[in-house]
Design a protein around this motif. Structure first.
Motif, PDB file in Angstrom:
ATOM      1  N   ASP A 122      41.433  41.187  34.132  1.00 54.13           N
ATOM      2  CA  ASP A 122      41.729  42.397  34.901  1.00 54.13           C
ATOM      3  C   ASP A 122      42.967  43.139  34.401  1.00 54.13           C
ATOM      4  O   ASP A 122      43.099  44.346  34.599  1.00 54.13           O
ATOM      5  CB  ASP A 122      41.914  42.046  36.377  1.00 54.13           C
ATOM      6  CG  ASP A 122      40.589  41.842  37.086  1.00 54.13           C
ATOM      7  OD1 ASP A 122      39.557  42.240  36.515  1.00 54.13           O
ATOM      8  OD2 ASP A 122      40.578  41.285  38.191  1.00 54.13           O
ATOM      9  N   LYS A 132      38.179  44.880  35.594  1.00 54.08           N
ATOM     10  CA  LYS A 132      38.138  46.159  36.304  1.00 54.08           C
ATOM     11  C   LYS A 132      39.012  47.240  35.684  1.00 54.08           C
ATOM     12  O   LYS A 132      38.794  48.431  35.934  1.00 54.08           O
ATOM     13  CB  LYS A 132      38.506  45.950  37.765  1.00 54.08           C
ATOM     14  CG  LYS A 132      39.939  45.474  38.000  1.00 54.08           C
ATOM     15  CD  LYS A 132      40.183  45.262  39.487  1.00 54.08           C
ATOM     16  CE  LYS A 132      41.619  44.822  39.762  1.00 54.08           C
ATOM     17  NZ  LYS A 132      41.861  44.585  41.207  1.00 54.08           N
ATOM     18  N   ASN A 133      40.022  46.866  34.885  1.00 53.28           N
ATOM     19  CA  ASN A 133      40.902  47.876  34.288  1.00 53.28           C
ATOM     20  C   ASN A 133      40.610  48.149  32.820  1.00 53.28           C
ATOM     21  O   ASN A 133      41.306  48.942  32.187  1.00 53.28           O
ATOM     22  CB  ASN A 133      42.364  47.444  34.445  1.00 53.28           C
ATOM     23  CG  ASN A 133      42.815  47.490  35.899  1.00 53.28           C
ATOM     24  OD1 ASN A 133      42.604  48.483  36.585  1.00 53.28           O
ATOM     25  ND2 ASN A 133      43.406  46.400  36.375  1.00 53.28           N
ATOM     26  N   HIS A 148      30.114  44.968  35.565  1.00 54.80           N
ATOM     27  CA  HIS A 148      31.226  45.053  36.510  1.00 54.80           C
ATOM     28  C   HIS A 148      32.552  45.396  35.833  1.00 54.80           C
ATOM     29  O   HIS A 148      33.578  44.760  36.078  1.00 54.80           O
ATOM     30  CB  HIS A 148      31.361  43.746  37.295  1.00 54.80           C
ATOM     31  CG  HIS A 148      30.472  43.689  38.503  1.00 54.80           C
ATOM     32  ND1 HIS A 148      30.280  44.756  39.351  1.00 54.80           N
ATOM     33  CD2 HIS A 148      29.724  42.679  39.004  1.00 54.80           C
ATOM     34  CE1 HIS A 148      29.446  44.418  40.316  1.00 54.80           C
ATOM     35  NE2 HIS A 148      29.077  43.165  40.121  1.00 54.80           N
ATOM     36  N   CYS A 149      32.515  46.381  34.978  1.00 55.10           N
ATOM     37  CA  CYS A 149      33.719  46.954  34.371  1.00 55.10           C
ATOM     38  C   CYS A 149      33.663  48.451  34.667  1.00 55.10           C
ATOM     39  O   CYS A 149      33.177  49.235  33.833  1.00 55.10           O
ATOM     40  CB  CYS A 149      33.766  46.687  32.872  1.00 55.10           C
ATOM     41  SG  CYS A 149      33.724  44.940  32.421  1.00 55.10           S
ATOM     42  N   PRO A 150      34.128  48.901  35.843  1.00 53.62           N
ATOM     43  CA  PRO A 150      33.839  50.269  36.298  1.00 53.62           C
ATOM     44  C   PRO A 150      34.402  51.363  35.396  1.00 53.62           C
ATOM     45  O   PRO A 150      33.741  52.392  35.197  1.00 53.62           O
ATOM     46  CB  PRO A 150      34.467  50.313  37.698  1.00 53.62           C
ATOM     47  CG  PRO A 150      35.453  49.191  37.730  1.00 53.62           C
ATOM     48  CD  PRO A 150      34.901  48.130  36.850  1.00 53.62           C
TER      49      PRO A 150
END
Length: 641
Positions: A551, A575-576, A599-601
């Motif tokens: 993250d 996520k980052n 799930h890596c927006p």
């Protein structure tokens, strides 16, 4: 014709008068017309009846030389018995396997189907007959009057939902009942919901399978005179409360018994197992009202497999003393079962033991060594507090798996486990202490994950056969095993490594040295990490790299270009993360064929096809998947049996 995308056969096919064998698939193409002109045909695996001229069932009339196997589909297009007669099936004496199948739910066609089947009288030399989706209410006279069938060995009746009668006809005047199928060895009745009667005399029947019925009446009828069964399978009988009294006691040679998905079954037959000395395999599953098995289980001296699954009310398994031949014992999803049967530890031939989703079991009664035990799998047993005390004496053990056992403590000396090849510990909340792990010199797979109380990993230096090592998501672990940190790594056969997810206060990934032969690597991060371990760039043999839960990282490193053997890159739960390496670096990965982003927006937005600023870096890759444009795909490292 595998490479041709034909929708219809060429019309010239009907001119091949000397053609003897033709093979094609059932689904892709429209069935050819005028097949009846191929009078020399020997092989035709199926015929689809059509309504058009040249596709009627009368096309079969002239094919007198057909042999082997024939399936006739779409019999709903045959309008009456007179039309069915035109097929002249009885004259095709070289056919050995025959299947009749209708299509659709046709409750209004009871009389038509009955007449059609009446006049589809098959050759008497038939060995296998299947009748599927027949809408008649009773079988034709040739199935009820002893018409030959001296050679028939297998009979299947499936989805005959309106069939009520299948009766025998008494011989006139005093000779008793006619034996309809004197050599029948296998009988399968499936999805015949209204069937209430069936013949009782099958003098050679060895395998009986009855599935998806409303009542147990056909079972009771058929079992009246059976003595030759070796295999009995009963599935999805909705109103069956118990097995017929004589069914098991009369069949002294029964070797396989399976009872599955019988919601009202409360008992099998009292004291029946004493009459089944030849039984080798017993499977009972999805019987939610079954509370106990009959006494006498210990008398099954030939029993090799005992499998009990999804019996939610089961409270007792009788003692197993004397099961000297038992090789496999498996109990799954029996939440009311408080204990395993007494005598299990004396089943000296036992090779495989599986206990799963039995939440009330608190102990496993094995206090002495089982000399041939090779595999133990225990999972989802919430009250299990310890492993069998006799485990250390099971010196032939090759595979040990403990999963989702939140109360168990794995405090085990592994000294003497020289045959152990796989050790897997997954989601164990109790204390873990692996004493004498170094003595497991045959170990090939070691996997320890989601174990919050694992504090240290013993030396792995002697595990020179190790091929897969997975140590991840162990919250108090602060370092990798010493064998990975050593500059002279002894794990020369290691090709797959999953590592990370350690103590969350660590600022950097623990150091580990290059393993030149490594092919697959999965790295688990934690919030404080903002980069990948630098040494990964030297793993030039990697074909698969997964990066999971980093993250704190915003960009993948430029040195990723050094992984020139990479074929698959999997990025998930970060996520980052926003940036891939430069396009120049990505183009150095000439073997990269698959990239998965899950799930890596932020990266998701930047990799949208054609418009995302990162898209041009990956547009040349053959397979790109993610939740944003492509099918959902779960990371393989998160999948567990």
């Amino acid at each position: 014709m595998d490479d041709l995308n034909l929708e219809e056969f060429p019309k010239e096919l009907q001119n091949l008068m000397n053609l003897r064998h033709v093979y094609f698939d059932k689904d892709p193409m429209k069935f050819p017309v005028d097949m009846g002109r191929l009078s020399n045909l020997r092989s035709l695996s199926f015929f689809i009846v059509g309504k058009e001229r040249g596709r009627g069932i009368e096309e079969l009339a002239g094919l007198k030389h057909l042999k082997g196997e024939l399936s006739i589909y779409d019999l709903q297009h045959v309008t009456d018995g007179e039309e069915a007669k035109k097929a002249k099936l009885a004259e095709k004496t070289n056919i050995r396997k025959l299947r009749f199948e209708w299509q659709g739910n046709r409750s209004s066609a009871i009389n038509i189907d009955r007449d059609v089947l009446e006049d589809l009288k098959p050759p008497s030399e038939l060995e296998l007959l299947e009748i599927c989706k027949f809408s008649g209410d009773k079988f034709p006279s040739w199935m009820m009057s002893g018409y030959l069938f001296d050679a028939l060995k297998r009979l299947t009746i499936d989805k005959a939902r309106y069939l009520i009668e299948w009766t025998e006809i008494a011989a006139w005047p005093t000779e008793g009942t006619i034996v309809l199928f004197p050599r029948l060895e296998e009988l399968l009745l499936r999805n015949c919901d209204q069937l209430t009667s069936a013949p009782t005399r099958f003098p050679c029947l060895q395998k009986l399978e009855i599935e998806s019925m409303d009542s147990g009446m056909p079972i009771s009828n058929i079992s009246t005179h059976l003595t030759t069964l070796t295999c009995l399978i009963i599935k999805k009988i909705r109103r069956l409360t118990h097995l017929p009294e004589g069914m098991l006691k009369r069949n002294k040679n029964l070797s396989y018994l399976e009872i599955k998905d019988c919601p009202e079954l409360t008992c099998i037959v009292d004291d029946v197992f004493g009459c089944c000395a030849s039984l080798e395999e017993l499977r009972i599953s999805k019987c939610p009202n079954l509370r106990t098995l009959p006494d006498g289980l210990h008398t099954l001296l030939s029993l090799r497999k005992l499998i009990i699954e999804n019996c939610k009310s089961l409270e007792c398994i009788p003692v197993t003393y004397g099961l000297t031949s038992l090789c496999e014992f498996s109990v799954w999803f029996c939440p009311q079962l408080p204990s395993l049967p007494e005598g299990l530890e004396y089943c000296n031939s036992l090779q495989m033991l599986t206990i799963r989703k039995c939440s009330k079991i608190s102990s496993i009664p094995i206090t002495q060594g089982l000399p041939f035990l090779r595999e133990i799998k225990i999972s989802w047993c919430a009250q299990l507090s310890s492993l069998p005390s006799g485990l250390e004496y099971c010196t032939s053990l090759q595979k040990l798996t403990i999963e989702y056992c939140t109360s168990v403590e794995f405090v085990q000396t592994l000294h003497g486990f020289t045959s152990l090849r796989q050790l897997s510990l997954y989601r164990i909340s109790g204390k873990i202490l692996l004493s004498a792990l170094e003595s497991c010199t045959s170990l090939e797979i070691l996997s320890i994950s989601y174990c919050p109380n694992l504090e240290t990993i013993p030396s792995l230096d002697s595990l020179t056969h190790l091929r897969k090592l997975a140590i991840y998501e162990c919250d108090v672990l602060k370092s990798v095993p010493s064998a990975l940190a050593s500059s002279h790594c002894s794990l020369t056969r290691l090709i797959k490594l999953e590592v990370g997810g350690f103590w969350k206060e660590l600022d950097s990934f623990p150091a580990f040295h290059v393993i030149p032969q490594l092919e697959e690597l999965t790295l688990y991060g934690w919030p404080k990490l903002n980069s990948l371990p630098e040494q990964v760039q030297h793993f030039t043999s990697l074909t698969y790299l997964e990066i999971y839960s980093f993250d704190g990282m915003e960009a993948l490193p430029e040195w990723l270009r050094n992984l020139t053997s990479l074929e698959c890159l999997f990025i998930s739960m970060s996520k980052n993360l926003m940036y891939l390496p430069t396009i120049e670096a990505m183009q150095c990965l000439t073997k990269l064929q698959h990239i998965h982003i899950y799930h890596c927006p932020l990266l998701k937005e930047r990799c949208i096809k054609d418009i995302g600023p990162e898209w041009h870096k990956i547009s040349h890759i053959s397979t790109i998947r993610g939740r944003f444009l492509f099918p959902f795909l779960v990371p393989k490292s998160t999948m567990h049996a």
